[in-house]
Design an enzyme around this catalytic site. Sequence first.
Site, PDB file in Angstrom:
ATOM      1  N   ASN A   1      -6.730  26.303 -53.153  1.00  9.88           N
ATOM      2  CA  ASN A   1      -5.719  26.632 -54.152  1.00  9.88           C
ATOM      3  C   ASN A   1      -5.272  25.355 -54.862  1.00  9.88           C
ATOM      4  OD1 ASN A   1      -3.587  28.436 -55.340  1.00  9.88           O
ATOM      5  ND2 ASN A   1      -2.255  26.971 -54.302  1.00  9.88           N
TER       6      ASN A   1
ATOM      7  N   GLU B   1      -8.638  28.503 -59.363  1.00  9.88           N
ATOM      8  CA  GLU B   1      -8.035  27.511 -60.260  1.00  9.88           C
ATOM      9  C   GLU B   1      -9.065  26.515 -60.782  1.00  9.88           C
ATOM     10  OE1 GLU B   1      -4.644  29.144 -57.880  1.00  9.88           O
ATOM     11  OE2 GLU B   1      -6.668  28.440 -57.389  1.00  9.88           O
TER      12      GLU B   1
ATOM     13  N   ASP C   1      15.785  22.441 -63.299  1.00  8.52           N
ATOM     14  CA  ASP C   1      14.613  23.283 -63.503  1.00  8.52           C
ATOM     15  C   ASP C   1      14.541  23.757 -64.950  1.00  8.52           C
ATOM     16  OD1 ASP C   1      12.307  24.967 -62.898  1.00  8.52           O
ATOM     17  OD2 ASP C   1      12.936  24.758 -60.818  1.00  8.52           O
TER      18      ASP C   1
END
Length: 413
Positions: A128, A191, A237
């Site tokens: 991943n 990915e 964020d």
Amino acid sequence: MREFIEMMRRKGAVEDIREPCSSVFDAPRRSKENDTILFFHDVDGHRAVMNLMADRSALAAALGVEERDLVPHLAKATYSGRVVNAGPLQGGKPADLSRLPIMKHFPGDAGRYITAGIVFSREGEIENGSIHRMMVIDDTRVAARLVEGRHTHTMLKTALARGERLPVAVTIGTHPLVTFASCTRVPVGKELAYAAELLGGEITVRECRNGILVPDAEIVLEGYIGTERAAEGPFVDITGTYDPVRQEPVIEFTAMYLKADPIYHGILPAGNEHKLLMGAPYEPKIYRAVGEVTTVRDVLLTKGGAGYLHAVVQIRKNTQGDAKNAIMAAFAAHTSLKHVVVVDEDIDIYDPVDVEFAIATRVRGDTDLMVITGVRGSSLDPTRLADGTNVKIGLDATMVMGKEDEFVRAGWE
């Protein structure tokens, strides 16, 4: 990444900053000022780049397509690129994060954060790759925000259940299309294959000593995630507000690999590069979902919506209920969406004034407003309830079919 920077420099899209800059606030503050790629020649004595993909034109240039064709192009992905293993990664040295210009972005941050590091991890035959923010604890350890239920978190749980640590390798300074692929929800373990597809069909990787495959990068940090946890945050964020402090897994780095005079890549939290990498990967997903219920033309996650919470969807209606079906499809495709506006083909979704015009002239609150309560929203939205639920709103800002003549806009063409 160096080739991409040089390509963008030839386009006049790179600003070279040669005077010394500090990694604490100074370089991040400069990146906030515009969307130009900033190439710093001296951040605490190191080279660094910011705003690598702060604008959609940079993503389009990397892909070799027109900016307005981005979403339809990305929606055709098959995740079938070829990953070529070129053997062991050479030249590792003991890990030492003090050798990197890791930035502190805002005064309220808990410390220095790696923001553009792709965490590659492996569980069995599945590898991943995803971006996680990482707060520096000391010269060899970081606390990484691993969202519960996401792939890295799930892989860690599986490894720990066997009594093992999860091997990882963090790359900093990859080609921006590799970074984009790592931010995209793809089929499990695809990915790198997706990055290869975006790059033209193939990507070369090398193997770290812990078995993790990594693409070409300026910096590679090799290590493991075990049972240790540490307080992570506060951190700014996507909405520009502070995410709360949590106990998060610790990555311990055992080795690092550096190119000669490496270029460190930093992403400004809540900056336009952060917004693009968070939101743009969802646009083709929404595009495909809406295409299942009506004729979709384009999708945009807006900057004003933090690049993540607001979508504008452009369709060609085939039946009067198509816009509302498009709203539901968009919410299903991207569960963090909060507000969706659906517009006709004559509205420029990249022009917020034109979108507001559609809302002003084509929306009736009693018939065109969809309010959905008690649904899962984004954990980054400050208005969420304690149980994670929120309210979603969809606006049908399209013309009533059969009455299009009443909405004709005056012009000379």
